[in-house]
Design a protein around this motif. Structure first.
Motif, short mmCIF file in Angstrom:
data_model
loop_
_atom_site.label_atom_id
_atom_site.label_comp_id
_atom_site.label_asym_id
_atom_site.label_seq_id
_atom_site.Cartn_x
_atom_site.Cartn_y
_atom_site.Cartn_z
N VAL A 1 -15.24 14.05 63.60
CA VAL A 1 -15.89 12.85 64.11
C VAL A 1 -17.10 13.31 64.93
CG1 VAL A 1 -15.64 10.78 65.53
CG2 VAL A 1 -13.67 11.67 64.23
N PHE A 2 -18.26 12.76 64.62
CA PHE A 2 -19.50 13.14 65.30
C PHE A 2 -19.93 12.04 66.27
CE2 PHE A 2 -21.37 16.98 63.27
CZ PHE A 2 -20.34 17.26 62.39
N THR A 3 -20.92 12.38 67.10
CA THR A 3 -21.44 11.40 68.06
C THR A 3 -22.20 10.27 67.35
OG1 THR A 3 -23.29 12.92 68.31
CG2 THR A 3 -21.61 12.95 70.05
N ALA A 4 -22.50 10.45 66.05
CA ALA A 4 -23.06 9.38 65.21
C ALA A 4 -22.90 9.86 63.78
CB ALA A 4 -24.54 9.16 65.52
N ASP A 5 -23.10 8.96 62.82
CA ASP A 5 -23.02 9.37 61.41
C ASP A 5 -24.08 10.44 61.14
OD1 ASP A 5 -23.13 9.64 58.67
OD2 ASP A 5 -22.93 7.49 58.28
N PRO A 6 -23.68 11.67 60.78
CA PRO A 6 -24.66 12.74 60.57
C PRO A 6 -25.65 12.45 59.45
CG PRO A 6 -22.40 13.57 60.43
CD PRO A 6 -22.29 12.09 60.55
N ARG A 7 -25.29 11.52 58.55
CA ARG A 7 -26.25 11.16 57.50
C ARG A 7 -27.41 10.34 58.06
NH1 ARG A 7 -23.41 11.89 52.39
NH2 ARG A 7 -21.23 12.04 52.97
N VAL A 8 -27.17 9.70 59.20
CA VAL A 8 -28.19 8.84 59.81
C VAL A 8 -28.87 9.55 60.98
CG1 VAL A 8 -28.57 6.63 60.98
CG2 VAL A 8 -26.86 6.80 59.16
N VAL A 9 -28.07 10.26 61.77
CA VAL A 9 -28.59 10.98 62.93
C VAL A 9 -28.30 12.47 62.73
CG1 VAL A 9 -28.50 11.18 65.45
CG2 VAL A 9 -28.07 8.96 64.37
N PRO A 10 -29.25 13.21 62.16
CA PRO A 10 -28.98 14.62 61.84
C PRO A 10 -28.64 15.45 63.08
CG PRO A 10 -30.98 13.86 60.74
CD PRO A 10 -30.58 12.77 61.68
N LYS B 1 -17.28 4.89 59.54
CA LYS B 1 -16.22 4.84 58.53
C LYS B 1 -15.49 6.15 58.33
CE LYS B 1 -18.71 6.01 54.38
NZ LYS B 1 -18.71 5.94 52.95
N VAL B 2 -15.76 7.14 59.16
CA VAL B 2 -15.07 8.43 59.02
C VAL B 2 -13.56 8.27 59.16
CG1 VAL B 2 -15.46 9.04 61.45
CG2 VAL B 2 -15.06 10.85 59.80
N LEU B 3 -13.13 7.27 59.92
CA LEU B 3 -11.71 6.92 59.99
C LEU B 3 -11.61 5.40 59.87
CD1 LEU B 3 -9.80 8.79 62.87
CD2 LEU B 3 -9.33 8.86 60.42
N TYR B 4 -10.61 4.94 59.12
CA TYR B 4 -10.44 3.52 58.91
C TYR B 4 -9.71 2.93 60.14
CZ TYR B 4 -9.10 -0.72 56.31
OH TYR B 4 -8.94 -2.01 55.87
N ASN C 1 -12.57 26.09 57.13
CA ASN C 1 -11.33 26.10 57.90
C ASN C 1 -11.54 25.79 59.37
OD1 ASN C 1 -9.10 26.58 56.13
ND2 ASN C 1 -10.04 28.56 55.68
N SER C 2 -12.72 25.29 59.72
CA SER C 2 -13.02 25.05 61.14
C SER C 2 -12.12 23.97 61.72
CB SER C 2 -14.46 24.59 61.31
OG SER C 2 -15.32 25.41 60.60
N GLU C 3 -11.92 24.09 63.01
CA GLU C 3 -11.22 23.05 63.78
C GLU C 3 -12.08 21.79 63.73
OE1 GLU C 3 -8.35 22.67 67.32
OE2 GLU C 3 -8.46 23.98 65.58
N GLY C 4 -11.44 20.64 63.56
CA GLY C 4 -12.20 19.40 63.51
C GLY C 4 -12.11 18.62 64.81
#
Ligand code: ADP
Ligand code: ASP
Ligand code: MG
Length: 421
Positions: A179-188, A210-213, A235-238
């Motif tokens: 989960v990022f601070t914003a959608d990485p597709r919109v805010v690189p 939408k990363v989680l429903y 294999n990174s920690e998410g």
């Protein structure tokens, strides 16, 4: 030995190569001595393509048949994944939602899970096999029909299985690192969040991340399921979705994340007589359609006319039926006109730190105004502020707000796959 539920989204199983890659990962988890249950989504954009296909056949597909159609997507991926795992020498069995005991109510396209009876899944585990369950689908006992849980519903399947089986963790594998601070597709420049509270995750999901429903987050919170969102490409920690972020409050940012939503439209009921009971009448008509209303704004009435305008936002998919319902009651309610705007975008900032900080709204509005972006509606909750803008300014709005709240990372986020559809 742990019991691990792993969910793989569409972009993680988009083609044969991806399915083989995911199979290896599942086999590695099994060989490490864990019991593994997998929930899988349809391959790539299959669900969207099936929806398009249905609309080529008829503009208003029958809801029961739509569910029959859409559930085929997950049947394809579950069978292929089971085959791939078997070919690596580990026993695996795939199950449809109904075989796995996902019992739902009868609402086609938006069914809710009422019970989970995963007897066959447990049997498979007892016999040493990996159980693969088709995501996003269930079965209604009264109608004896197949149902779907709503778009993104494979997340809910995974969490519900984790709860019913008492799993140690529910891993949600996707095409970004968490989960990022914003959608990485919109805010690189978005950055990965290591731990997020379920309260904040719920708000972000509701605001369009939408990363989680959202229903999966609700389910996990209610049943105490631990969610770990991570990439299926490394294999990174998410990101861990946790109950509370104790001990981190010292460095807690005011804003945890920014979300955008282009799925809503705005209805304006013009010239509503400003007398008691009119809002109740209007929203009773709306409620009967089953539409989910989001923001509501009522203006002060003009003294000369004694009339006011009421605007509200709702999913675009509910727009037509709500307009039809309101139009049919126009004379009874006594409003003068109806307007519909489907070119709106909603931006939300979310953060538990907002509770204890003043001036967050001012900072948000200032950053938008500096970018020349107009605000059309505002709503707030305890830990969220949302504004409606023009749809075509939403992307820029998210970027400037992300920067203004000091969330930008040094490097750009990686999106491993998927079309973002
Ligand atoms: P899957 O097919 O694995 O279910 P989704 O497309 O449903 O994947 O969800 C993953 C996508 O969610 C990402 O590719 C990203 O574009 C989008 N997304 C939106 N908001 C966020 C966020 N805050 N953090 C991470 N991803 C986000
Ligand atoms: N395949 C379904 C969808 O695209 C469910 C999911 O992927 O979660 O919405
Ligand atoms: Mg998803």
């Amino acid at each position: 030995m742990a019991l691990i539920v792993q969910k793989f989204g569409g972009s993680s199983v988009a083609d044969a190569e991806s399915i083989k890659r995911v199979a290896k990962r599942i086999v590695a988890t099994r060989k490490a001595g864990n019991d593994v249950v997998v929930a899988v989504s349809a391959m790539g954009d299959t669900t969207d393509e099936l929806i398009d296909l249905a609309h080529e056949v008829t503009p208003m597909p029958d809801p029961r048949e739509m569910d029959m159609l859409l559930t085929t997507g997950e049947r394809i991926s579950m069978a292929l994944l089971a085959m791939a795992i078997k070919s690596l020498g580990v026993d695996a069995r795939s199950y449809t939602g109904s075989q796995a005991g996902m019992i739902t109510d009868a609402r086609h396209g938006a069914a809710r899970i009422v019970d989970v009876t995963p007897g066959r899944v447990r049997e498979a585990l007892d016999e040493g096999a990996v159980a693969i369950v088709a995501g996003f689908q269930g079965f209604n006992r009264d109608s004896r029909d197949i149902t779907t849980l709503g778009r993104g519903g494979s997340d809910t399947t995974a969490v519900a299985l984790a709860a019913a089986l008492g799993a140690d963790v529910c891993e949600i594998y996707t095409d970004v690192d968490g989960v990022f601070t914003a959608d990485p597709r919109v805010v690189p420049k978005a950055h990965k969040i290591d731990r997020i509270t379920s309260e904040e995750m719920l708000e972000l999901a509701a605001a369009g991340a939408k990363v989680l429903y959202i229903r999966a987050v609700e389910f996990a919170r209610r049943h105490g399921v631990t969610i770990h969102v991570r990439s299926s490409f490394n294999n990174s920690e998410g990101t861990w979705v946790v109950a509370t972020n104790e001990g981190e409050s010292m460095e807690e940012p005011i804003i945890t994340g920014v979300a955008g939503d282009l799925s809503e439209g705005k209805v304006t009921v013009v010239g509503v007589p400003d007398v008691p009971g009119k809002a109740a009448e209007i929203f009773t008509i709306v409620a009967k359609t089953g539409a989910n209303i989001d923001m509501i704004v009522q203006n002060v009435s003009a003294a000369a006319t004694g009339r006011t305008d009421i605007s509200f936002t709702l999913p675009k998919s509910d727009g037509e039926k709500v307009l039809t319902a309101l139009r049919s009651e126009q004379d009874a309610v006594g409003f003068t006109a109806l307007q519909y705007d489907d070119q709106i975008g909603k931006l939300s900032v979310v953060g538990a730190g907002m509770r204890t900080s003043a001036g967050v709204s001012a900072q948000l509005f200032r950053s938008l105004s500096d970018a020349g972006i107009n605000i059309e509606m505002i709503s707030t909750s305890e830990i969220r502020i949302s504004v409606v803008t023009r749809a075509d300014t939403l992307r820029e709005a998210m970027q400037v707000v992300h920067t203004a709240f000091g969330l930008d990372a040094e490097t750009e986020a990686v999106v491993y796959a998927g079309t973002g559809r």
